[in-house]
Structures are given as C-alpha cells and as structure tokens.
Design an enzyme around this catalytic site. Sequence first.
Site: not given
Length: 738
Positions: A386, A448
């Site tokens: 991320e 995710e």
Amino acid sequence: MFSLDRGWLYGGRAVPGCTDPGFDDSGFERVTIPHANRTFPWHGFDDEEYQFVSVYRRHFTLPELPDKRRVFVDFEGVMTAASVTLNGETLGEHRGGYTPFSFEISGRVRWGEDNVLAVEVDSTEREDIPPFGGNVDYLTFGGIYRGVALRTVPDTFIENVFAKPADVLGEDRRVEVRCFLKGRDAPRAPSRLTAELRDGARTVASVSREVKPGDGDSAWDLILDEIGPVELWDTENPKLYDVVVRLQQGGERPDEYVARVGFREARFTPEGFYLNGNHLKLRGLNRHQTYPYVGGAMPARVQRRDALILKNELKCNVVRTSHYPQSRHFLDCCDEVGLLVFEEIPGWQHIGDGGWKDLACRDVEAMIRRDWNRPSIILWGVRINESQDDHDFYERTNRIAHELDDSRQTSGVRYFFDSEKLEDVFGMNDFDPDFIAPPRHPLYLNTEFAGHTFPTKPIDNAERTQEHALRHARVHEMLGADDRFAGGIGWCAFDYNTHANFGSGDRVCYHGVSDIFRIAKPAAGFYRSQCDPQEEIVLEPGFHWSVGDQSDYGGHGEGAIFSNCDRLVVYVAGERLAELFPDRQRFGNLAHPPFFFSELSGTAPWRRGWGELRIEGYLGDEMAVSRTLSSKGADGRFGVEPDDTELLGDGIDATRVVLRVTDEFGAPRPFATGAVTLEIEGPGEIVGENPFALFGGVGAVWVRTTEAEGTIVLRAKHPVLGTREVRLQVARVPSDTV
Ligand code: GAL
C-alpha cells in the site's frame, strides 16, 4: 550442522560490556530459541515494552575440525537488528527481522575451548529499517525468534542451489539447476559437481560436470533432462521431489545441498490464474505471523499448524504472507499440503530514504534466494504494501526479482487504481464491498477486502458475526463472476496484535475469520463450506442460536447457513420449519452458495414455541450431516483440546491447547465466560495467561516442553463446569548441539 537453538543465556536489557567474553552471565536466564524478549497477555498491553535492546549469549565448544573446514553461524531471523560478536570480536550487524543472515567465524573460533557468541538485539522501531519510519498496522515483537545453527563446510562449498523445473507440461521437461559456489584460497584441483533428481530413495535422473571454482563466488549450471514422466505438484496432490547437489573435491567428503522441488506451472493471465494449464480461482486469506503472548517466537510445529488450518479448516488454496517473508516451517508445510503462497517483502505504506530502499532491495533478494525452490510460491511481492508509486525504486525491485528468478511473476499490493503497474500482476486491496467488474487492469488479483471495514469479535452479536461472513462471501461471489479476476485473498485469517493507533483499542485488530487463537468465527464457516463434499461435508450456521440477539427483536432476520450440501432441512422445537436450497440467485458464482432461512423472521420464536434448532444436510436423498443448537441457554460442556499429544523434549517444541465452552451438542456459546485455572506437571510449561479468562467462550494457551522426556499432565479448571485433564507424551531428543 549443529543446532544452536538450545543453551542460550538471556540477559534482558543490554548493559555496557555485556557482550565481552568474560562478562558475568551467571544470573542470565537459560532459554531456547525461538525466544521472545518479553511475553505479554494476549491483548491490552503496551508494545513499547518489547522495544528495547537486549542481550543473548551462547557458550559453545567445537571439537577441532579437519583442515580447512570453514564455520558459519546462521541466523534465520532476529527482530529487528542484530549486532553479533564472537569472543568479543565484532562479526557485524544485520538490519531487518524477516530475512536470514550468516557470519563466517572460521579463524575466530577457538577449537576445543569455550567460545562466546553474543548478540545484541535491537527491537526498537528503527526508522532506518523496513517496515519502520511511518505507521504500521501490526506488531513486530522482539528477540531471536527464529532458529540459529552452526554450519561447517569445506573450503569451497555450495552456498545455494536454484533448482528450477522448466517446460513442466511439455516434452522437454527438465530441471535447470544453478549451483552457487563460494571458494577461497586458489589454486585447487578441478572438482566435480553432480545433481540428482530423486523421488524418495529412487534416482530419477542425474547429471555431472567438472568445475574449476576460483576464489570467491561462482555459479554453475547443470540440466537434469530426459527425466520422463513426473507427477505434477498441485493443490490436491502436492508431489515433491529432491534435487541433491554434490561437490566432490579430491578425496574430501563431498559437500551436499538438498533442494526440495515440485513440478508445476503457475501463470497469471488476463483470463485468470492457471495451475498446470488448469484454470483455478484463487480463494484465500492473508496471514500475519504473530501469535498471542510471544509474537513470532513459535516453533516449527506451531508454524506448520497455521498452514494446516488455512488448508484443512479454512479450505483456502492460497495465502499471502502479509507483509513479510514468514517462517520456513510455515512455508515447508505449504509446500507439503499444496497451499499456494504470495510472499512479499517487509513494509507497510511507508517508503524511507535511499539506505532504507537499499535494505528493501536486499530483502527482495534475500527472500527469493531463500525460497526460490518452493513450488507453493506463485508470486513475489516486490512492492511495499500500500505504498505510493516510486518508479525507480519499483523498477529496481522488479528487475532484481526477474533477474534472480525468471520463472515466477511479480506482484505488488496497492490501494489505488491509477497506480503505475511495474509488476506482472496488479495486486489491489479493494475494500469497496460494491466493486465493479471487469477488473480495471489485466492480470488482477484482489489482495485484501473486509478487514477494517467490518471488524468482528467472537463476542459480537449474531447479526454482526453473520454479516462478517457474508461480506467475505459477497466478494468471492463478485470475483467468481468474471474470469478476469484471478481471485481474492481476504483480510484476514487470524486476529492480530497491533499498535494503539489501529484496531479496537486493545492492541488487537479483530479482522480475522478466526480469532487470535486461530479459533473459527462464523466467517471461517463460509470459507470452510467452499470445499468439495468429497473432502469434507460442511454445515456451519452463520449465527448462534438465540431469541433476541438481533436488532430486530423477536425475529431471527435472515439466518445464513454455510454448507456444501445439496439441500438442508430445518427444524425448530421438533417442528419441520423449512427446506432450503443454496441461494444460487445471489451467490451463483460460488462453488457452494450459502443457504438462507427467513421463516423465523417477524414472528417471535418463543411465541411459536422456542426450542432447539436442528439442521439436516442432504447430499442427493441421503442425510449426510446434521447439527443441533441448544435452546437451553446454558453452558453445557467444557473442552480442553490439545492439537498434538506427542511432543519432543527439546525445550522448543510446543502445541496449542484450546479451551472451549459449548452447549450440550458442541455448538459455540459465544458469551460463555469463566476464568480457567491451569495446572501443569511434568516436562512442560504454559505459554499464556493463567488463569485464562475465556473470550467468546473460547481461548488457548500453548504448552512448551522443557528439556526432558516424560508425560505432561495439564489440568484446566472451569469455575462452573469442572476440571478436565489432558496428557501429552514427551519423547527424548538426542542432542544435536555443541
Ligand atoms: C490494509 C493493510 C493491512 C491491514 C488492513 C486492515 O490497508 O494493507 O495491513 O491494515 O488494511 O483492514
């Protein structure tokens, strides 16, 4: 190879002089590795308390080795930085807690005398070391938490082997074997390098060549071809072979290196993921490596158990090692049970300065060189989870990965769609529950979802635990609708400890489909239900049985049941209430859609006769399974369930012991409480809280052996439901140490 996992002395906080050979360590605590620099309750603690510099000392005496044998000390993982000395001489510092490192100690060892290996372990969050420098949503804990060994090798030795199966599905099937040699002290006589492909004791193929290693590093290629038909490695039949490489130098004992391999072809394409030419929708979960009480410091058996849970209980076909390389024992088990792995480098959102990036690049290399022979690994994650785009940095990490291993694709996980794609596979944390198909990038994997958007505790009400499960189900349904999605890896398998600025305010993210003890929540039932009934017949209600644990008092709303049966029949208080079929309308792209019943909705069940719930599951005309949930509202049974009853008496081995209150039929009692008092006798000790206060009606401690054989007796006393006793047999372990 001598294990150095036993016989360490742990001194707590480092003080000046503590690494000197003559330092008085008589007051140090005797410990085994893996070791946590501090132990904690399972939640509600302050992680600052493991963030200090500690000292470990290991005395050893090595018998004099034959001429020119070289000696290395190998560390599998120290959290987070290790400064190592031998007999007061500095060997070096290793920064980074997730990758292995070695120091050569030839020339420094005192043969036949006491040597002192001392390690100062810095477990602070140093911003020069990935993942640190910003926020991190997990805890790293501290200590020498993975194995240590002494390795003795000849003057020129095999440092690593990359045994790469090639053209696995074609006629020219072969193993390309690259052997990495390290030498010193030229000149020397030509040597012979041999590689054998073995199936157990049977040699399938072999090849050999002469090599002239010079000083330093060299790489030599051998090809094992004409190997004939082989059994492929896949998720159902994870067949493994060995490639045994030997280096024969003159009359010396040959140096040997064994690489375990599997023949499989794993490809991400714009039409999804293919294993051995067959389309496979990926269905998995992310795993953090930490456990209650000791963080990452759990031994092989416990690490392996997580892979077994993911494969056999959660029926996943893939796991992501979020967000770092994990224990080799966990990965060994993935290879053995056929659980695919997306392995990634340490990091979380933050990218540091040039030195930090160099360490991240070194992590890419260390991860790949450690794990490149594993058939389970299908992707190298070469981006900081991320993080923002950083063209030069990620071009470099991708280049390193591709140059080292041209057989695997790379991926990188981000949270925004317009990110530059330098990896082969676009990894995206798409937490939007209403995301839309088709994927916005070719070769797309949802890495995710769920997670922080719906934290769910085992003690939450039935409505929430069921919705938690359905959120996972809906995402897999949407991913299943379009082949261009390679699949999905939900957040996450197990609840995990985290910093105070994340999670539920007690240092826990309750994002798991199972709790921090690896005990299933209803969401685990959804994953479990996706297997073929040939493997296991599953019937898991998404709720616990109660009249009024919902917002809509007096009704049960829509009850979800996760099952791979063809049809269910539901009874309440003995009355046949409904016949249910999988909801193909809403979940037509799942192998086994959930079942729903709304027959209780709107009508207070106690008005129509409150009673036990029985669900029968049918395959064809046959009743294959039935589950009963009590209506008594009383805690029925107290169970004490060890994962294993036979352990090794090495002071390292451990097993989980689950504590569980159920109704009289074995169904969960999520609001059951009680402080369970534990007593242990024999060669074992409790890792965990004692007394242990049940949470969600369950909990666990681990039992670790001491360095002795015998029988461990563990007694667990529940304040109301009585005492249970379990016995664990502990076998003698011959010493493999110095
Ligand atoms: C993601 C992150 C994970 C975890 C998760 C919680 O953004 O990558 O590490 O924090 O959120 O849902």
